[in-house]
Design a protein around this motif. Structure first.
Motif, PDB file in Angstrom:
ATOM      1  N   ILE A 255       4.617   0.467  -9.900  1.00 33.27           N
ATOM      2  CA  ILE A 255       4.361  -0.946  -9.730  1.00 33.27           C
ATOM      3  C   ILE A 255       2.577  -1.230 -10.083  1.00 33.27           C
ATOM      4  CG2 ILE A 255       3.703  -2.804  -7.931  1.00 33.27           C
ATOM      5  CD1 ILE A 255       6.068  -1.511  -6.207  1.00 33.27           C
ATOM      6  N   GLN A 256       1.814  -0.244  -9.840  1.00 33.36           N
ATOM      7  CA  GLN A 256       0.771  -0.459 -10.125  1.00 33.36           C
ATOM      8  C   GLN A 256       0.466  -0.598 -11.707  1.00 33.36           C
ATOM      9  OE1 GLN A 256      -2.347   2.867 -10.003  1.00 33.36           O
ATOM     10  NE2 GLN A 256      -3.492   1.538  -8.883  1.00 33.36           N
ATOM     11  N   GLY A 257       1.125   0.364 -12.691  1.00 29.85           N
ATOM     12  CA  GLY A 257       1.025   0.694 -13.943  1.00 29.85           C
ATOM     13  C   GLY A 257       1.741  -0.745 -14.511  1.00 29.85           C
ATOM     14  N   GLU A 258       2.714  -1.199 -14.262  1.00 32.27           N
ATOM     15  CA  GLU A 258       3.345  -2.032 -14.820  1.00 32.27           C
ATOM     16  C   GLU A 258       2.545  -3.400 -14.661  1.00 32.27           C
ATOM     17  OE1 GLU A 258       7.009  -2.147 -13.230  1.00 32.27           O
ATOM     18  OE2 GLU A 258       8.075  -0.553 -14.319  1.00 32.27           O
ATOM     19  N   ASN A 259       1.747  -3.560 -13.863  1.00 34.21           N
ATOM     20  CA  ASN A 259       1.069  -4.836 -13.625  1.00 34.21           C
ATOM     21  C   ASN A 259      -0.338  -4.786 -13.944  1.00 34.21           C
ATOM     22  OD1 ASN A 259       2.929  -6.974 -11.992  1.00 34.21           O
ATOM     23  ND2 ASN A 259       3.365  -4.879 -11.257  1.00 34.21           N
ATOM     24  N   GLY A 260      -0.549  -4.040 -14.631  1.00 32.26           N
ATOM     25  CA  GLY A 260      -1.953  -3.770 -15.331  1.00 32.26           C
ATOM     26  C   GLY A 260      -3.153  -3.408 -14.432  1.00 32.26           C
TER      27      GLY A 260
END
Length: 284
Positions: free
Chosen positions: A234-239
């Motif tokens: 989630i953290q990676g996908e949202n920058g």
């Protein structure tokens, strides 16, 4: 002694370090931990240090990931914390996490499905199936962590008797809001949920993950390892990006054999009339 036995086996950057303990022959039984100066997550969410907007969502995501990392490591090391709550998640001056308080923790044999024991923990965080069936598993920590995630989203305490009777327990409130598509009523209004699409998307996904953790049946909850994996995704996908570099320490390199009692002391010193025993744990 339970804390010493547990912590002598473990070392992780997001677990508080035990420096030493008094001798078992001493009248005063004390444990000495590293000092973590910035209070607890609870303090910053709804306690003495809480200020509107002072704990942005990216910092809360980092806290969630670091806490999940510590718990995942504990479970890989066959330890159940049993008292996961925001009051036991300490923060340093850089808001890096140190999970603390292992007084209720249990070693969990890897050849059993559960440990039968009287339910212990803190109101608002206790796994309902554990409370009902007296069967402790690592999924009990997962439930408690689900409550922590909802606290990070809402800035509300896990229990508040001033709320409506159906919402005194934050877990009940969260489940009702999520099921009724009213997540916006739960989210801390200072996080930018309504104004920032990235924040909204991330909070929504974290809320869905928390919802899975809060399932009443243990078998319906994800493992702590899976929770950590999803939070990072989630953290990676949202920058978003972590502020700290994570160092993984394989559990088999630091966990001592359960058949052998851990070496509780290497040396003894006498300070102000108190006999101290230092533990074989190096500060990270």
């Amino acid at each position: 002694m339970n804390e010493v036995e547990i912590l002598a086996r473990l070392r992780h950057q997001n677990l508080v370090s035990l420096y030493g303990c008094t001798s078992r022959h001493c009248r005063e039984l004390l444990l000495v931990y590293e000092y973590i100066p910035n209070g607890t997550v609870a303090d910053h969410l709804h306690g003495e240090q809480a200020k509107p907007g002072s704990l942005p969502w990216n910092t809360r995501m980092s806290i969630a990931i670091q806490t999940a990392s510590a718990l995942s490591y504990l479970h890989a090391s066959d330890v159940i914390h049993r008292d996961v709550k925001t009051n036991n998640i300490l923060l340093d001056n850089n808001f890096c996490v140190k999970v603390a308080d292992f007084g209720l923790s249990r070693l969990f044999p890897n050849d059993v499905t559960h440990v039968s024991t009287a339910p212990q923990g803190t109101a608002g965080y206790v796994d309902p199936e554990y409370h009902e069936c007296y069967q402790l598993t690592n999924k009990s920590d997962v439930y408690s962590f689900g409550v922590v995630l909802i606290e990070l989203i809402s800035s509300k305490p896990a229990v508040d008797i001033t709320r409506h009777r159906h919402e005194i327990n934050l877990s009940n409130m969260a489940i009702n809001k999520i099921q009724n598509h009213a997540l916006h009523e739960l989210v801390d209004p200072f996080l930018g949920f309504e104004s920032d699409s990235m924040v909204r998307n991330t909070i929504t996904e974290v809320a869905e993950l928390a919802f899975q953790c809060l399932q009443s049946e243990q078998d319906m909850r994800p493992s702590m390892e899976k929770v950590l994996e999803n939070l990072k995704r989630i953290q990676g996908e949202n920058g978003y990006s972590e502020n700290t570099e994570e160092v993984e320490i394989p559990a088999d390199e630091v966990v001592l054999s359960k058949r052998d009692p851990p070496p509780l002391s290497l040396d003894s010193v006498n300070v102000n009339g108190i006999c101290w025993e230092t533990t074989p744990i190096a500060s990270s």
